[in-house]
Design an enzyme around this catalytic site. Sequence first.
Site, PDB file in Angstrom:
ATOM      1  N   HIS A 184      -2.109   8.239   6.236  1.00 21.90           N
ATOM      2  CA  HIS A 184      -2.383   6.925   5.657  1.00 21.90           C
ATOM      3  C   HIS A 184      -3.695   6.377   6.221  1.00 21.90           C
ATOM      4  CE1 HIS A 184      -1.535   3.184   3.649  1.00 21.90           C
ATOM      5  NE2 HIS A 184      -1.658   2.516   4.780  1.00 21.90           N
TER       6      HIS A 184
ATOM      7  N   HIS B 282      -9.778   2.356   0.714  1.00 23.35           N
ATOM      8  CA  HIS B 282      -8.330   2.156   0.609  1.00 23.35           C
ATOM      9  C   HIS B 282      -8.008   1.595  -0.768  1.00 23.35           C
ATOM     10  CE1 HIS B 282      -4.261   1.430   1.351  1.00 23.35           C
ATOM     11  NE2 HIS B 282      -4.315   0.554   2.338  1.00 23.35           N
TER      12      HIS B 282
ATOM     13  N   CYS C 280       0.808  -1.221   0.000  1.00 23.59           N
ATOM     14  CA  CYS C 280       0.000   0.000   0.000  1.00 23.59           C
ATOM     15  C   CYS C 280       0.842   1.273   0.000  1.00 23.59           C
ATOM     16  CB  CYS C 280      -0.946  -0.012   1.192  1.00 23.59           C
ATOM     17  SG  CYS C 280      -2.040  -1.456   1.178  1.00 23.59           S
TER      18      CYS C 280
ATOM     19  N   LYS D 136      -9.170   8.368   3.186  1.00 21.50           N
ATOM     20  CA  LYS D 136      -9.690   7.012   2.974  1.00 21.50           C
ATOM     21  C   LYS D 136     -11.065   6.827   3.598  1.00 21.50           C
ATOM     22  CE  LYS D 136      -5.242   4.566   2.570  1.00 21.50           C
ATOM     23  NZ  LYS D 136      -4.323   5.689   2.846  1.00 21.50           N
TER      24      LYS D 136
ATOM     25  N   PHE E 128       1.922  -3.412   3.879  1.00 21.81           N
ATOM     26  CA  PHE E 128       2.301  -4.723   4.398  1.00 21.81           C
ATOM     27  C   PHE E 128       3.766  -4.988   4.064  1.00 21.81           C
ATOM     28  CE2 PHE E 128      -2.101  -7.036   4.376  1.00 21.81           C
ATOM     29  CZ  PHE E 128      -2.533  -6.204   5.392  1.00 21.81           C
TER      30      PHE E 128
ATOM     31  N   GLU F 189       0.766   5.830  13.367  1.00 18.09           N
ATOM     32  CA  GLU F 189       1.171   6.943  12.512  1.00 18.09           C
ATOM     33  C   GLU F 189       1.171   8.262  13.284  1.00 18.09           C
ATOM     34  OE1 GLU F 189      -0.265   9.018   8.297  1.00 18.09           O
ATOM     35  OE2 GLU F 189      -1.461   7.418   9.213  1.00 18.09           O
TER      36      GLU F 189
END
Length: 431
Positions: free
Chosen positions: A318, A355, A178, A350, A419, A329
């Site tokens: 994010h 996403h 991502c 998002k 990931f 984050e």
Amino acid sequence: MSPTNRTVVVTGIGATTPLGGDAASTWEGLVAGKSGVKVLEQEWAADQAVRIAAPVAVEPLEVIPRPQARKLDRSAQFALIAAQEAWKDAGFEAGAGAVTSDASASGPSVDPDRLGAVIASGIGGVTTLLDQYDVLKEKGVRRVSPHTVPMLMPNSPSANVGLLVGARAGVHTPVSACASGAEAIGYAIEMIRTGRADVVVAGGTEAAIHPLPIAAFGNMMAMSKNNENPQGASRPYDVARDGFVMGEGAGVIVLESAEHAAKRGARVYAEAVGQGISSDGHDIVQPEPEGRGIAHALQNLLDRTDLDPAEIVHVNAHATSTPAGDIAELKALRKVFGDDADHFAVSATKSMTGHLLGGAGGVETVATVLALYHRVAPPTINVENLDPEAEANADIVRGEARKLPVEGRIAALNDSFGFGGHNVVLAFRSV
């Protein structure tokens, strides 16, 4: 300025997203706090634990001629649509591979040897691969499309965008889950800064709304199962957040050396200050809970650029709407910037687009650049009960868009993580 440290600017933007078929409608949807999440109506969705997603607002076949579209994976279709918009927006001539008949923008051409393309995808042509495997099983070997391999290749979107504009300085495809779209843009910035290219088309794309990815993400408990309230399902920073909502689409920008842009009198949206990159070294799926890897990327950005933390007024986070990732984050931002983080208007877009996986960094870069250009921070929607840890660490833009300072030079960050522990932070500055 030396050829190895050139100033890079953004001169074109393009997108196709769950909020709109172009950058303008996407931005309008973001500022309005519109959700693109829907209940999936395909027959295969009935048996899924997750029955919601955020499909694009405008189907590619409304833009791309069918004979051309049938040779492209859906991810490449999105990339071409967004890239052509960005290319035209930057004022360049349409390439020989134009995807629409009205794309013949008159404008300057670019030396192809000084032109690059970097388009990322986290998953690549997964729908082509799975669909053609079904064809193989159900109809036999001879019915498999001869276009399958060039369609399913992860570099297919980038290669097709390169062909669209005639790029010969290099066509690249970073794959970092991502964080892929943001890493593509960071790579493109470096191509220009170090003198490899004068112009680079860069961004991210993804098309993974398909039974297998939906089932797989659902079974690993990564996605929201709030099927009864699709538009409220993506809820970063809310105490009841229960996972991300899958979206699809693409976001692409045209990056250019400031000198090249000035010579042709181009409109400049923002300066691309640079990137910070790191990896967690923690887990293949889970983020490092204290945000140490993210903090390293943020510090790397500050160490490698002339960015002044006092200039930063906005962060496109994010923030996928997962319990662990959202807070890690914010802890990282607080760790690196301290009291300066009090002045960051943090938006989690998002909550509206879902996403977009490898396409997220591209679309969210478009949003970040437009936030600077219009001096408006989009809202984070669906935050009914703000997580106390989020409230303690950041100023979340909730409910309605917020005006950013109208005077002076301001900067914004776009965070992307994936990931495998991939962390990418991009910085942009007003001009």
